[in-house]
Structure formats: structure tokens, C-alpha cells
Motif scaffolding. Structure first.
Motif, short mmCIF file in Angstrom:
data_model
loop_
_atom_site.label_atom_id
_atom_site.label_comp_id
_atom_site.label_asym_id
_atom_site.label_seq_id
_atom_site.Cartn_x
_atom_site.Cartn_y
_atom_site.Cartn_z
N ALA A 10 0.76 -1.32 -0.11
CA ALA A 10 0.03 0.05 0.10
C ALA A 10 0.98 1.25 0.12
O ALA A 10 2.01 1.30 0.49
N ILE A 11 0.43 2.40 -0.57
CA ILE A 11 1.06 3.67 -0.71
C ILE A 11 -0.05 4.71 -0.34
O ILE A 11 -1.17 4.93 -0.85
N ASN A 12 0.50 5.46 0.77
CA ASN A 12 -0.48 6.58 1.00
C ASN A 12 0.43 7.76 1.43
O ASN A 12 1.09 7.77 2.39
N GLY A 13 0.75 8.81 0.74
CA GLY A 13 1.59 9.82 0.90
C GLY A 13 3.04 9.18 1.06
O GLY A 13 3.45 8.35 0.25
N ASP A 58 10.05 11.81 -1.95
CA ASP A 58 8.80 11.87 -2.72
C ASP A 58 8.49 10.45 -3.24
O ASP A 58 9.52 9.56 -3.92
N THR A 59 7.19 9.88 -3.04
CA THR A 59 6.72 8.29 -3.46
C THR A 59 6.30 8.46 -4.63
O THR A 59 5.72 7.47 -5.10
N LYS A 60 6.27 9.43 -5.54
CA LYS A 60 5.61 9.56 -6.82
C LYS A 60 6.11 8.63 -7.39
O LYS A 60 7.46 8.54 -7.60
N GLY A 61 5.29 7.71 -8.26
CA GLY A 61 6.11 6.67 -9.23
C GLY A 61 6.26 5.26 -8.51
O GLY A 61 6.40 4.32 -9.07
N LEU A 62 6.26 5.09 -7.21
CA LEU A 62 6.20 3.77 -6.57
C LEU A 62 5.01 3.02 -6.91
O LEU A 62 3.92 3.69 -7.12
N VAL A 307 9.43 15.31 3.73
CA VAL A 307 8.84 15.46 5.44
C VAL A 307 9.55 14.59 6.41
O VAL A 307 9.98 14.95 7.51
N GLU A 347 2.27 14.25 10.58
CA GLU A 347 2.02 13.49 9.39
C GLU A 347 2.07 12.23 9.35
O GLU A 347 1.15 11.52 8.79
N GLY A 350 -0.82 10.45 11.54
CA GLY A 350 -2.21 10.48 10.77
C GLY A 350 -2.20 9.34 9.83
O GLY A 350 -3.37 8.79 9.70
N ARG A 351 -1.26 9.04 9.11
CA ARG A 351 -1.16 8.23 8.15
C ARG A 351 -1.26 6.50 8.72
O ARG A 351 -1.79 6.04 8.27
N ALA B 24 0.94 3.42 -10.51
CA ALA B 24 2.00 4.09 -9.72
C ALA B 24 1.23 5.12 -9.01
O ALA B 24 0.32 5.50 -9.33
N TYR B 25 1.87 5.36 -8.02
CA TYR B 25 1.62 6.41 -7.04
C TYR B 25 1.59 7.79 -7.94
O TYR B 25 2.45 8.04 -8.40
N GLU B 26 0.54 8.70 -7.60
CA GLU B 26 0.27 9.87 -8.56
C GLU B 26 0.04 9.84 -9.96
O GLU B 26 0.47 10.71 -10.71
N ILE B 43 -4.26 9.02 -5.74
CA ILE B 43 -3.78 9.56 -4.46
C ILE B 43 -3.65 8.75 -3.37
O ILE B 43 -2.96 8.95 -2.14
N LYS B 44 -4.03 7.25 -3.64
CA LYS B 44 -3.90 6.27 -2.47
C LYS B 44 -3.80 5.24 -3.17
O LYS B 44 -4.66 4.67 -4.18
N LEU B 45 -3.16 4.14 -2.70
CA LEU B 45 -3.02 2.53 -3.15
C LEU B 45 -2.79 1.73 -2.14
O LEU B 45 -2.34 1.80 -1.08
N GLU B 46 -3.83 0.78 -2.25
CA GLU B 46 -3.76 -0.40 -1.22
C GLU B 46 -4.22 -1.60 -1.66
O GLU B 46 -5.38 -1.80 -2.29
N ASP B 47 -3.13 -2.64 -1.80
CA ASP B 47 -3.16 -3.69 -2.75
C ASP B 47 -3.71 -3.24 -4.03
O ASP B 47 -3.25 -2.27 -4.60
#
Lengths: 580, 434
Positions: A10-13, A58-62, A307, A347, A350-351, B24-26, B43-47
Motif C-alpha cells: 500500500a502507498i499513502n503519501g 517523494d513517493t511519486k511513481g512507486l 517530510v 503527518e 495521521g497516516r 504507480a502513485y500519483e 492519491i492512494k494505493l492499497e493492494d
């Protein structure tokens, strides 16, 4: 060796959830891999077979299914000669080196050597074969800037060890072995001039911690005289934006009487740290005659940088400070701003969907703040020398309201409080430290009676001022009115200081004592005036003369002449003189 | 590789979720609804559950609409052909001109290495005394105008844009009223500046989510032009709308709010944009002026509060004037020592006296007797407000400084001003001495 790998679920921020199969540990570092980029991350929670990691980039692209490589180590910094003059980001990447290799922008997933492995240092041994040593003992020294940088037994070594061999005086790199030590089990270990230490673990290989007593002179009058800081102590500067926190920190970093200054620019404007970075190489340290940068380490993790690295930067800075303290040096750490550090924790909290406390800060906020400030202190090291780490943190309270969790959590643990006031800043009264609200538990450079006497005028003057706002000047007695004028006089000529004037920006302790005594005399003297108008004119003129006096170099001819004028002026209105 | 999905699992606020793999994220996606196409961002990835914010808003999205992932994050073109053009919050033309597809660049790129920044030293003259004398604007500065709705902040932005010496103007409008948009367009056109301007406009009638992209688009383009040596002025109005859009998304995503519903990362989000202001060594610069409306004239509201900690000062616009209190340019010290040697003294001295004037004014309003000192202050205050503070005053810095001395001399004797004696000797107007 097989690498310990995990998979992103999972990716969140900046928070990723990673499924693992082997062993992982809390605060372990891992690298999220994407197109050859390795994004540094830290485990901050483990649940079942899932590790929650904050990514320092920055997690963009993961993407889901991406791989993470665990390192097995906690987030660490490298300690050794060559730290001074450096400009690091929060993870100890040297920024000028990054700029040289990658240009204007910060690249993602690049890790550079924190210390130059090729530079030769002139090592002088301080031990000989057969000496018994423990962690933190000096093995030798190398010259760094103006100091003897002590090469110490790495702090993670335990028990007593015997020196088997030590290098002769000569030039070595930090990667070369300079000594071999035999531990209690009989194993030989080679020691180089540098080693790693996890940032979140305090360094405590000293003999004992002692109570800080000696004042740390900052050359800011209101601080040294009224709200002093001790070497090894802690203080905080909360204030709304625009109240002059940063200017105050800059002034302190220049004039404070310590060996080493570490500036942690944590989540603040890049422009501010750039001023320091660009100006310190050209400014001369009055004590050593060398550029100020020679005694400075800058940790710059500014507001637009990732951050999570901001959270780490405070620990990185503290660890470097503790390292130099172990050599018997006096270190000052300026953290600007601890609120940004707390927000970084918020931050992440919160996540993680933790139950929020006040203003959504995590429940462990206060204990984290306390842990941080507790890493300061005056310590006695093994050879009876002392070293100190003083921590000064700015706080940026939301709305300038001190009743918020970060300010309150900080006030509980610090030894001095320099509260900045918006009203004083608006009236251009700088430094805008509020003389009525601030406090300090440390000893001043002048006698406490004099400080109390001076402060009593500020309090009384404020009362009269409040009253005058209600009953007007005509409803105030002349006696009260003079108290008010005296308090305003003290404020203008002593508490206020022009940070941008060469002479006035830094007032030596000797000058502070001298001038403050003179002011005390004036406050004590019974002055005679015909009416309020006359009193006001007198004080305005006196103030003018005093301010001019502040701009003159101490004890020069000009200084003496101006002083005489001031003395004469006071004699003219002194009661005793008239009655004679 | 284009991945298409046609099952929308949930629609909540302006956020939709779909099940998809290898996203991919974003990353961006395009959603085709009965009303047309819209862009959306992951804006969010979960599985395999993917949450997307839809720029055109979720109104009318059906559970079987087609979601096509584009395999790249948000991009914008960058070319000289963009000058004089107007685009919307998705980067598409909103004038009737052709779309521009050349030179695609990513938005929200990495931050500038602090080691590559230089100390800003170039003053931008505006001919507004409250700025030039008291709070000088400096190239590469980021500065918001704090005001309440109804104040002429957009007029002030436009005036600064026209009078400031910059190569290019990029306007980012977030939730901008249509009239205000037209006002900017007409003002810049009349001033002959439209051909060196680029507009990214999200109007109040369009979905707020689309406004979220505006600062990033404007700044990404500005950055490229600055790297090519241009001095770019970026105007962002109104950043409170931007923050409200962030809030809306955060709440839809069930994030724990920190303060009045705003997300905990509001500071970082704003900082990421404002910190794009920079002076590139050997190239151009980006200066950011933003409007931040303060709900209820409350500066402790999370948006102005966080902004104030990020920006290099702020201008308070109140009753159509730039307030001397609270207004601050943090970079002024970098430039005002080299203008004229009385600059700093006049700046501090006049403000200190103005503060005393306000106290006297308060006393007067409460009916207290006025001392002769009070009367002097009252006279001073009036002159200061009419000859310095009024936004109609349009004079160069030097003239404004001279005017400052004249006002002081009209009201006070030299020692009453608290100014250093050597300056008084040089600058005190002789003919006006009392």
C-alpha cells in the motif's frame, strides 16, 4: 548473502506498507527500489507480516508490488573528522557535493559518502601499546579547523580493551585502520578514524552528567542579563511568524561563546539557511580570527524537502553534537524549528491512523520532545574534562498562541523560555523577547539583585502604562509617570538591540555589566522635573544619547566622551544636586 | 501500455476508487463519462484498490464509466507559444487557441538544492512607498497578501505585476471569479503585458479539485522559463481556495484533521509550492506573490498562519491600504542598505512614531486630554496616512524617502524622532525646521 526483501502492498503519501517474510526490526532502514532509484525508508511500525515504513523521499511513481530491500541497520550517521564546515541534509548527505554532481535540483534516491574517504588527516597517537581503553577514550587526535579532533574508541564497543597496536604519527584517511584493540574475549578489532552511530540512540559513554551552571554568553543583552542560558542547558524561543525568531537564531549562531555550533534548519525556509551558508565562510569568528564556518555544521532539511527526513534531521544534528561533546568541547545546537519536526511526526501518525491527541498531534509528542531536550547537558568524560551540549529550539506555535501542544510540551522540559511577542515585533522592538513573560532558571552575568531591580521597573512601568490607557496621562501622578518613562528608557536602550549594526549587534559581557550598572544607577536616582512634558523631553534626549552610545565601540575615546555627556545630563536633574 | 478499467467501485466526494494492477502513485488516469472526459490522479494505493481524485468533479460519474490509466504523472507543455495564452487547471487551453503538446515536462518536480541557492540581492521596485520604503520586494521572494474578501488584493497584484521589472508574468487563478479573471486579462492587456503573460485559470464555477493543480502547473512552467534566464513573476490567487480544496480531499479520504478540518500536512503542501521561488545562479528567477484571504479577518486561521511561517513576509491589505503593522518583507534587509543610507532609519523611525500615533488616537477617541506631544503625533499620523500609505501614491523610492523627512520635519523636532544624529544632520530639511 541473500538480501532481505519485501513487497510494497500500500502507498499513502510518504507511508508505504511492505510485506516481508524474514526478520525485520523497528527503526530499521530499507530501500524502496524503482527504476534503479533507491529510496531510503525507515520502519516505524510492524504488524503481522507487514512493516509500515516512512519514505525519506517523494513517493511519486512507486507502485504496488514494488520491491523493498531491508538493510538490517538502524538509521545512522557517520562520525569522524571532516564534519565541521559541512552542509548536510537531514540524512547526512552533503548538499554541496550533491549540487556538484546533480545540479540545481535534489536528485531522488542518491546516497553519497558523508565524510570524504580520500582526504588525509595528520594523526597523532595519544595511547601506546598495552594501554587499557573503553568506549569514548581518546586514541589520538587530528587537527580539524582550530581544534584537536579526538579519535575515540567507537561508542558501541563494550567493556575494557587493550591497545594492541596504534599507528605512528602520520597522514591517514578515515578508512585506514589506526589502532587494533583486544577485547575481554580476546578478539582483535581494527579501529578506523570514523564509525557509525544510530541517530535515535543518545550517546552516553561519559562518566556523569553534571548540573549546568556556567553562563553561555550570546552577546544579546536581554538574554545574557535577563534570561540567561547555561552551557549544557536548554532553552526555547516560541513566537508567531514575523517576530524575529530567525534573526535571533542567526545572531546567536554568530556570537555565542562556544566551540562548535550546529544549525539544524528543520522544515523552515530555504532562504534563511542559505544566508548562513553563504555568509559564514566570509564572516570572521572574533574568538579565533577564522571564518565562522570553520566551527559550524549545517543540517539543512528545508520545508520543501521530504517530510520524513525532516523528522530525522533533528536527531542527526543532536548526534553530531553529542559526538563533539565527547571530545570535551562546548557545542550549541540550534534547532529551527521544532514545530516542523513535531508536524512531521503528526503527518506520519495521521497516516498510521493512530488515535490523535490535541490538535491531531500524536499522544507521544511530549515524551519525544522531552527525550530530545534531555540529550543536552554538561558531562564529565573519562579524563575529568567536561564537554557540553546546549540545545536551543525555536517553536512556531499555530496562530502565535502558546497554549498549543508543542509549546507546552517544550516549556515543561527547558531551562529558559524566550517568548517572542507580536506586539513588540509590531512596534519594532527587537529582539522581541517579551520581558514580562519570559523566564530563565540559569544564572545571569550580572547580580540577581540588579536583574530583579531592573525587572521591577518593567513590571511597574507596564502597570502604569495600562493605567494610563484608561485614565489618560493627566490622571497619572508625576511619580508614576517617571516610573513609566524609566521603564521605557530601560527597554529602548538596553533590551532593544540592533542586530544589523556592527557594534550594537554583539555586546560583550564586560560592556553589559558596565552599561547595566549605569542604567541601574539612573533607575535608582530620584529625578526632579517641573512637569511631565519636561520629564518626557529629558528622557527622549537621554535615550537618544544612550542609543548613540550603544553604537560606539566599547572603551574608545568616543565612548568616554559620550558617557560624560550622559553623566552631565543626569546631574542636571538629580534631586540631591539641586538641594545642594 | 494503456490500462483500461470499467468498474468504479465507489464515488465519494470528488474521489473514486477502482480495482487495478500495476498502478504507480500519483499516476494520471482519464475518465470518460457521459458528460465528457476528465483527468484524475492516483492519491492512494492499497493492494489493488486505487483511489483517484477526479479533476472535473465526480458529478455524473457512473459505476460503469471507463477509467484509462495513462502511465505517467501530471504533465504540462512548455514552450514560447504559451505566451499570451490561457489554460485551465488541467493544463488544457481555455481560450480558443490550439492545444500545445510539445516539450512535455513533469509538474511538482524535486526541490532546489539549498546549496545551489544564492542570497537574493535584487530589489524589485514597485513605486508603492509602503512596499519600496517600508517592505521592499526582492527578486525570488515569496510573499502573500493577507486580506479579507472584498479588499482590492487582485487590483494590487495586477498593479505590482505591471509596474515590477520582470520578464514574464504567470497568473495562477484558483477558484477565481470570472470578473476577476477578466479584470486581470484586461489590465494586463491595457498595460501591454499580455504578450509576456501565461494564465492558468480555474474559475469559481469549476470543480475545486481542478484548482489543486494550478499552482504546480504555473510553477513548473515558471521554473523552466527561469532556468532559461527569465525573471518570472508568479501570481497565485487565492491560496485559501487551494487550501480548501486540499481540505475537501483530505476529509473525503477520512484523514484525521489537525486544525479546523485542514489536513496535518497543510504546511508541507503549501511550502512545496512557495519554496519554488528561487534565484538561479547564472539564470533567471521566480518571484511569487499570492493572495491569501483570511476568513473572518483572522490571521490565526490555519491558512494564513501556516502561510506566514512559509513565506518571506506578508503584506496586510486592510481598508484598501497596506498596513504598516504586521506587513513585513523578510528580505528587505538584503537590499535596503544599498539604496540610500537613510532608508533603514526612515523605515524604522516612521513606523515607531506611527505606532505611537495610534495610541494617541485611541486616547483621543476615549476623550482624554491631548498633550502637546499627542497633538504632534496626531498631525503626523494624518500626514503619514495620506502621503505615504494611500495606495494612490505612485512615486519612486528616493522621492518617498525625501517625503518622509519632510513629514517628520513638519511635525517634530529632530531629537523627538529618535533618529541618529548624523542622519538628521544630513537629511533634515532646513527650510521646514520649526
Amino acid at each position: 548473502m541473500k538480501k532481505n526483501m519485501g513487497t510494497i502492498r500500500a502507498i499513502n503519501g510518504n507511508l508505504i506498507t511492505v510485506e516481508f517474510s524474514d526478520r525485520v526490526s523497528q527503526n530499521e532502514v530499507g530501500y524502496a527500489i524503482k527504476d534503479g532509484e533507491r529510496l531510503k525508508s525507515e520502519i516505524i511500525r510492524i504488524q503481522g507480516n507487514k512493516a509500515f515504513m516512512q519514505v525519506y523521499e517523494d513517493t511519486k511513481g512507486l507502485y504496488i508490488g514494488g520491491q523493498v530491500e531491508f538493510s538490517g541497520d538502524m538509521l545512522s550517521v557517520e562520525l569522524g573528522p571532516g564534519l565541521l564546515k559541512q552542509i548536510y541534509d537531514g540524512l547526512q548527505n552533503p548538499l554541496p557535493e550533491l549540487a556538484a554532481q546533480h545540479g540545481f535540483f535534489l536528485p531522488k534516491g542518491v546516497v553519497l559518502e558523508a565524510l570524504d574517504g580520500k582526504k588525509k588527516w595528520t594523526f597523532t597517537p595519544l595511547v601506546k601499546k598495552g594501554d587499557k581503553v573503553r568506549a569514548g577514550y581518546f586514541l589520538g587526535s587530528v587537527p580539524e579547523s582550530d581544534f584537536d579532533h579526538k579519535i575515540m574508541v567507537p561508542f558501541h564497543f563494550s567493556g575494557e580493551m587493550t591497545v594492541e597496536s596504534v599507528a605512528e604519527k602520520g597522514d591517514y584517511t578515515i578508512r585506514e585502520v589506526i589502532a587494533t584493540l583486544k577485547n575481554e574475549k580476546g578478539a582483535s578489532i581494527g579501529v578506523t578514524m570514523s564509525f557509525e552511530w544510530p541517530v535515535k540512540i543518545p550517546i552516553s559513554v561519559y562518566k556523569e552528567k553534571i548540573l549546568p551552571r556556567e553562563p553561555l554568553v550570546t552577546q544579546v543583552r536581554i538574554i545574557d542579563t535577563f534570561f540567561p542560558v547555561a552551557r549544557g542547558g536548554t532553552y526555547c524561543i516560541p513566537g508567531p511568524f514575523g517576530a524575529g525568531k530567525t534573526v535571533l537564531q542567526q545572531i546567536t549562531s554568530r556570537y555565542a561563546d562556544v566551540d562548535i555550533v550546529i544549525i539544524a534548519a528543520c522544515g523552515e525556509r530555504a532562504g534563511e539557511i542559505v544566508e548562513t551558508m553563504r555568509e559564514f565562510p566570509t564572516l570572521v569568528d572574533p574568538k579565533t580570527g577564522k571564518p565562522l564556518i570553520e566551527r559550524t555544521i549545517i543540517i539543512a532539511n528545508t520545508s520543501s524537502m521530504p517530510v520524513a527526513a525532516r523528522e530525522a534531521s533533528v536527531y542527526t544534528a543532536t548526534t553530531l553534537g553529542e559526538y563533539y561533546r565527547q571530545m570535551g568541547m562546548n557545542v550549541l545546537l540550534l534547532a529551527d524549528s521544532t514545530s516542523r519536526w513535531a508536524q512531521a511526526m503528526r503527518e506520519v501518525s495521521g497516516r498510521l491512523e493512530e488515535i490523535p491527541g490535541d490538535e491531531a498531534f500524536p499522544a507521544y509528542l511530549e515524551s519525544r520532545i522531552a527525550e530530545f531536550y534531555e540529550r543536552s547537558g554538561l558531562v564529565e568524560i573519562y579524563n575529568d574534562q567536561t564537554g557540553s551540549l546546549t540545545i536551543g529550539g525555536t517553536v512556531s506555535p499555530a496562530g502565535g498562541n502558546f497554549d498549543e501542544p508543542v509549546t507546552q510540551g517544550t516549556l515543561k522540559v527547558v531551562g529558559a523560555f524566550h517568548g517572542l511577542s507580536r506586539n513588540r515585533a509590531n512596534a519594532r522592538r527587537f529582539p522581541s523577547i517579551d520581558p514580562l513573560d519570559s523566564w530563565s532558571k540559569y544564572d545571569s552575568i550580572v547580580s540577581s539583585e540588579m536583574v530583579e531591580f531592573g525587572r521591577s521597573f518593567l513590571f511597574k512601568g507596564n502597570q502604569v502604562h495600562q493605567m494610563m490607557m484608561v485614565v489618560g496621562e493627566e490622571g497619572t501622578s508625576q511619580e508614576d509617570f517617571i516610573i513609566y518613562l524609566k521603564s521605557e528608557f530601560l527597554d529602548h536602550v538596553y533590551l532593544q538591540q540592533n542586530a544589523f549594526d556592527k557594534v550594537d549587534a554583539a555586546t560583550s559581557p564586560a560592556r553589559q555589566k558596565y552599561v547595566f550598572e549605569k542604567i541601574n544607577e539612573i533607575l535608582k536616582t530620584d529625578l526632579q522635573f517641573d512637569d511631565k512634558e519636561g520629564a518626557r523631553d529629558f528622557f527622549y534626549d537621554l535615550r537618544q544619547k544612550f542609543i548613540d552610545w550603544n553604537y560606539m565601540p566599547f572603551d574608545g575615546k568616543e565612548f568616554k566622551e559620550q558617557e560624560k555627556q550622559i553623566d552631565d545630563k543626569i546631574k542636571m536633574v538629580t534631586k540631591d544636586e539641586k538641594s545642594l | 501500455m494503456k490500462k483500461v478499467y470499467d468498474k468504479v467501485l465507489s464515488v465519494s466526494g470528488n474521489v473514486i476508487t477502482v480495482r487495478a494492477e500495476n498502478i504507480a502513485y500519483e499516476e494520471l488516469a482519464e475518465i470518460t463519462t457521459s458528460r465528457g472526459k476528465s483527468l484524475a490522479q492516483v492519491i492512494k494505493l492499497e493492494d489493488d484498490l486505487v483511489s483517484l481524485q477526479v479533476f472535473a468533479g465526480s458529478r455524473g460519474i457512473s459505476t460503469q464509466d471507463e477509467v484509462r490509466f495513462l502511465g505517467h504523472p501530471m504533465q504540462v507543455s512548455f514552450s514560447d507559444n504559451m505566451l499570451g495564452r490561457v489554460f485551465n487547471g488541467s493544463g488544457l487551453p481555455r481560450d480558443n487557441g490550439p492545444s500545445i503538446a510539445e516539450n512535455v515536462i513533469q509538474i511538482a518536480g524535486p526541490s532546489v538544492n539549498p546549496a545551489k541557492r544564492i542570497i537574493p540581492k535584487r530589489m524589485i521596485r514597485t513605486n508603492i512607498p509602503m512596499i519600496d520604503v517600508f517592505n521592499s520586494l526582492v527578486a525570488s521572494q515569496k510573499l502573500p497578501i493577507f486580506s479579507i474578501s472584498g479588499e482590492p488584493y487582485n487590483a494590487l497584484l495586477a498593479r505590482i505585476a505591471l509596474q515590477a521589472e520582470v520578464d514574464m508574468i504567470i497568473l495562477g487563478g484558483i477558484g477565481l471569479k470570472f470578473d476577476e479573471y477578466m479584470f486581470f486579462k484586461n489590465t494586463l492587456e491595457e498595460g501591454g503585458a499580455l504578450s509576456r503573460s501565461i494564465f492558468f485559470i480555474n474559475t469559481a464555477s469549476e470543480p475545486v479539485v481542478e484548482g489543486l493543480m494550478v499552482p504546480d502547473l504555473a510553477l513548473a512552467v515558471a521554473e523552466k522559463f527561469a532556468l532559461k534566464g527569465k525573471d518570472v513573476l508568479v501570481l497565485l490567487t487565492d491560496m485559501t481556495n487551494f487550501s480548501d480544496a486540499l481540505k475537501e480531499i483530505a476529509i473525503t479520504m477520512e484523514q484525521v484533521p489537525s486544525n479546523r478540518g485542514y489536513p496535518g500536512d497543510l504546511y508541507s503542501q503549501l511550502a512545496r509550492r512557495y519554496e519554488k521561488a528561487v534565484d538561479f545562479e547564472g539564470a533567471g528567477s521566480i518571484t511569487i506573490l499570492a493572495a491569501t484571504t483570511m476568513p473572518g479577518d483572522d490571521v490565526t486561521h490555519p491558512v494564513p498562519d501556516n502561510t506566514g511561517y512559509i513565506t518571506e513576509g506578508q503584506f496586510y491589505l486592510r481598508n484598501g491600504r497596506i498596513e504598516p503593522f504586521g506587513s513585513l518583507s523578510r528580505l528587505k534587509q538584503q537590499v535596503n542598505a544599498d539604496t540610500r543610507k537613510d532608508h533603514r532609519a526612515i523605515m524604522d523611525g516612521m513606523i515607531q512614531l506611527y505606532a505611537q500615533f495610534l495610541e494617541s488616537e485611541e486616547k483621543r477617541a476615549m476623550g482624554f486630554q491631548m498633550s502637546s506631544w499627542d497633538k504632534k503625533l496626531l498631525q503626523y499620523g494624518k500626514l503619514f496616512e495620506s502621503q505615504m500609505m494611500d495606495l494612490k501614491v505612485n512615486i519612486p523610492l528616493e522621492e518617498a524617502l525625501d517625503r518622509g523627512w519632510k513629514i517628520l520635519a513638519e511635525c517634530f523636532s529632530p531629537e523627538q524622532t529618535g533618529l541618529r544624529s548624523e542622519l538628521v544632520k544630513e537629511f533634515w530639511p532646513q527650510e521646514a525646521s520649526q
